[in-house]
Motif scaffolding. Structure first.
Motif: not given
Length: 341
Positions: A179-197
């Motif tokens: 993932f790059d920052w702000w990219q997302e994925a959904v796995i079995d109804g759970t949503r993930f977003a990689a965010t900046p640090a």
């Protein structure tokens, strides 16, 4: 069913806005320590550490079992140590920055040793739907742990470049998503977003900033969680809060800080401000209580953030290692560190 918008395979030259001149970089340039500063810091760590950075009494640990985890209510969190959190959502288990080895080090005969055993062994863990990685430092990405988890983990979610490390270690590429920052994925109804640090990366002398670092947003059935990974304080917290907040629970780095490396690890006052920027409801401090990675007393991060949270009327939970935290109705817990030496 799973839906991914992140990269399934690496690119030779990442097209990421964070990648410039052959390295990943923070939006704001960081202080670069001189050779003399690095030498002084290394001397301090080896020969002049202050007293109290390692506990002399046993850290309380609540042992966990597979059967207990399977029977646990949904939307539960178990702190396993440092930044390793086991989260149960939708009947599936997710694991952040897993480190089960004795030492956070390239070798197991030297380096920072654990203050306590993990509340559960890898063999006893239930199947893991996804491992969520923030960056490739040894106290967050452990080679032996990753290999031991591989057979029972369906996916590894990693910032750009970190996924290639996993593949190089023999992890099935079909399990790895980058993932790059702000990219997302959904796995079995759970949503993930990689965010900046605001941090850095590398595992050796010649690979600095060859991989990306990230924080993570985890969303499931109305619940919103934030996992900071490692970071200094920066303007990105407000942006994350505006885009994804408010957060029910924010797992925030609070430990291994020092003014000498202020732009890569937050002081407790900055942790509190970042939490407010994120529009958090409950603060859970992490990156403490397991490894000696700083120059402060081991209890200090807990004490300082506790005082600040009380002063600013911020709800904070400090579960013991292995203690269940109900993510829908968190409880403060006890100041378990306070009477230990």
């Amino acid at each position: 069913m799973s839906l991914f918008t992140a990269q399934a395979a690496p690119t030779a030259e990442p097209s990421s806005p964070q990648f410039r001149d052959g390295k990943f970089r923070n939006p704001v340039p960081m202080h670069k320590q001189s050779a003399a500063e690095i030498a002084r810091l290394m001397w301090t760590f080896v020969f002049n550490k202050p007293a109290g950075t390692i506990p002399t009494q046993a850290i309380p640990v609540r042992a966990l079992s597979r059967s207990a985890l399977l029977a646990a209510p949904d939307k539960s969190l178990f702190r396993l140590g440092h930044s390793t959190m086991l989260i149960k959502l939708g009947g599936e288990f997710y694991l952040t920055d897993p480190v089960f080895s004795k030492r956070a080090s390239p070798v197991q005969w030297a380096g920072p040793a654990r203050f306590h055993e993990a509340p559960i062994t890898i063999a006893e863990l239930p199947d893991i739907k996804a491992v969520i990685l923030s960056h490739d430092h040894y106290d967050h990405l452990d080679h032996a742990t990753v290999l031991a988890l591989a057979a029972k983990t369906q996916y590894f979610l990693a910032p750009l470049g970190v996924g290639q490390r996993l593949r190089d270690w023999g992890i099935d590429g079909a399990k790895v998503r980058e993932f790059d920052w702000w990219q997302e994925a959904v796995i079995d109804g759970t949503r993930f977003a990689a965010t900046p640090a605001q941090h850095f990366s590398g595992r050796g002398l010649g690979d600095g900033n060859s991989t990306l670092w990230a924080s993570w947003v985890i969303m499931h059935d109305g619940l919103r969680l934030f996992f900071s990974g490692d970071t200094g304080y920066f303007a990105g917290f407000k942006e994350i809060g505006a885009k994804y907040g408010p957060f029910d629970v924010a797992l925030m780095e609070t430990g291994a800080y020092d003014k000498q490396w202020a732009d890569i690890h937050m002081q407790p006052e900055e942790t509190l401000q970042a939490f407010l920027d994120l529009q958090g409801k409950w603060l859970v401090p992490m990156h403490n209580g397991t490894f000696d990675l700083g120059l402060h007393r081991w209890q200090e991060p807990f004490e300082r953030i506790s005082v600040l949270a009380s002063k600013h009327e911020v709800a904070m939970a400090t579960p013991e290692m292995g203690e269940r935290l109900d993510l829908t109705q968190p409880q403060p817990g006890t100041p378990w560190w306070r009477d230990l030496k």
